[in-house]
Design an enzyme around this catalytic site. Sequence first.
Site, PDB file in Angstrom:
ATOM      1  N   GLU A   1       0.856  -1.192   0.000  1.00 10.32           N
ATOM      2  CA  GLU A   1       0.000   0.000   0.000  1.00 10.32           C
ATOM      3  C   GLU A   1       0.886   1.234   0.000  1.00 10.32           C
ATOM      4  O   GLU A   1       1.875   1.298   0.731  1.00 10.32           O
ATOM      5  CB  GLU A   1      -0.901   0.071   1.241  1.00 10.32           C
ATOM      6  CG  GLU A   1      -2.030  -0.917   1.310  1.00 10.32           C
ATOM      7  CD  GLU A   1      -2.907  -0.680   2.542  1.00 10.32           C
ATOM      8  OE1 GLU A   1      -2.748   0.373   3.211  1.00 10.32           O
ATOM      9  OE2 GLU A   1      -3.740  -1.552   2.854  1.00 10.32           O
TER      10      GLU A   1
ATOM     11  N   GLU B   1     -13.653   5.649  -0.030  1.00  8.49           N
ATOM     12  CA  GLU B   1     -14.540   4.716   0.673  1.00  8.49           C
ATOM     13  C   GLU B   1     -15.181   5.435   1.857  1.00  8.49           C
ATOM     14  O   GLU B   1     -14.517   5.721   2.857  1.00  8.49           O
ATOM     15  CB  GLU B   1     -13.758   3.484   1.126  1.00  8.49           C
ATOM     16  CG  GLU B   1     -13.171   2.689  -0.039  1.00  8.49           C
ATOM     17  CD  GLU B   1     -12.228   1.589   0.417  1.00  8.49           C
ATOM     18  OE1 GLU B   1     -12.704   0.637   1.072  1.00  8.49           O
ATOM     19  OE2 GLU B   1     -11.018   1.697   0.130  1.00  8.49           O
TER      20      GLU B   1
ATOM     21  N   LYS C   1     -15.135   4.163   5.878  1.00  9.86           N
ATOM     22  CA  LYS C   1     -13.937   3.938   6.668  1.00  9.86           C
ATOM     23  C   LYS C   1     -13.968   4.840   7.899  1.00  9.86           C
ATOM     24  O   LYS C   1     -14.268   6.029   7.797  1.00  9.86           O
ATOM     25  CB  LYS C   1     -12.674   4.209   5.841  1.00  9.86           C
ATOM     26  CG  LYS C   1     -12.447   3.215   4.718  1.00  9.86           C
ATOM     27  CD  LYS C   1     -11.031   3.301   4.181  1.00  9.86           C
ATOM     28  CE  LYS C   1     -10.053   2.764   5.211  1.00  9.86           C
ATOM     29  NZ  LYS C   1      -8.660   2.762   4.702  1.00  9.86           N
TER      30      LYS C   1
ATOM     31  N   GLU D   1      -9.042   9.307   5.927  1.00  8.73           N
ATOM     32  CA  GLU D   1      -9.276   7.866   5.780  1.00  8.73           C
ATOM     33  C   GLU D   1     -10.264   7.561   4.660  1.00  8.73           C
ATOM     34  O   GLU D   1     -10.226   6.483   4.070  1.00  8.73           O
ATOM     35  CB  GLU D   1      -9.785   7.280   7.096  1.00  8.73           C
ATOM     36  CG  GLU D   1      -8.720   7.149   8.161  1.00  8.73           C
ATOM     37  CD  GLU D   1      -7.592   6.217   7.737  1.00  8.73           C
ATOM     38  OE1 GLU D   1      -7.880   5.059   7.375  1.00  8.73           O
ATOM     39  OE2 GLU D   1      -6.428   6.655   7.742  1.00  8.73           O
TER      40      GLU D   1
END
Length: 391
Positions: A265, A321, A324, A330
């Site tokens: 990542e 997203e 999250k 985030e």
Amino acid sequence: MSTVAIFLIFLLLLSRSKASSNIGVNYGQLGNNLPSPHRSIELLTTMKAGRVKIYDANPEILRLLSNTKLKVSIMIPNNEISGIAANQSIADEWVRNNVLPYYPNTMIRYLLMGNEVLSYNSEQGHQMWRDLVPAMRSIERSLRAQNIRDIKIGTPLAMDVLQSTFPPSSSAFRSDIRDSVMVPMLKFLDQTKSFFFIDVYPYFPWSMNSYNISLEFALFRGNSSRTRDPGSGLVYTNLLDQMLDSLIFAMAKLGYPDINLVISETGWPNSGDREELGANTINAATYNRNLIQRMTTKPPIGTPARPGVAIPTFIFSLFDENQKPGPGTERHWGLLHPDGTPIYDIDLTGKQPMKDFAALPASNNNKPFKGKMLGVAAREVEETDLSENCT
């Protein structure tokens, strides 16, 4: 097998060998407004991704991936680690249920045991620490029993596995995991010719120490702000190389200087809360575009400690997203909006010249917010204390 059948298999393998890019994308699903798996995989293909990493073994996604050239990484959830470590039959069953129905049509290349397991500092976490390498061994035995030898076993770790990181030559693994976990893990990775998977985010140490680490250095624009490691004499022009080399030096100190890295990542947030320094579209685009160009250059650039060595890289993440938890950043690491449109232009092949990308909006949060700061990624800053990196 007939000559025609052999020829058809050869054509299939040849076509798959021409993957569009060596760059992978993390495909997370923590959102209630995301496209269907079918549409998401269409988008990955259109973007010419070469790899994809998913955070489970979702049957629908794995079936859909069988129709693509994408090289696939599957993650085994943390809560399954101890059972797999304790009982070989559980490992065998996991492989039967989550690999055999799809392999080899779905090009599974990595099975990843858990996610940042060594970051969980609790009694439950400590049990996972003890079970991590035994579970990796169990899955490896299960694959070999099925005569599967082209899937590598690893585990994605965060930078907090290191006790110190700057200068890179002085780095070392944390004393609480060095002998009990890291030594047997490195031995396993070395024996199986697998990779050290690392989640590495220059955004976090920069954002919490922007007075001492320049933004240019974090965004791969640090030719005018180089740093020199006094121990090794190596010169660094970007923060990612510094962070990666700290792992390379730590592994070498335990007797494993040659285990290759995979960046499982990395990325940069495109937005966040007002207090979150540098989380904006222009920085995200700059980081990821420069990252891609660096990682797709041929011959490979490598790092100062390992010049010329390729590093497979997965960008986080495919979508913003919205479910999250945590601070605003985030929910804003995506390359795409949930409707599938790009947040900024990106070329995963690295072939598009920088000057050909569309102009981006100016940023207004690259200077520290004068107010109460949120505790964004305090753990990441502790794990990557680069305060001496004055650029």
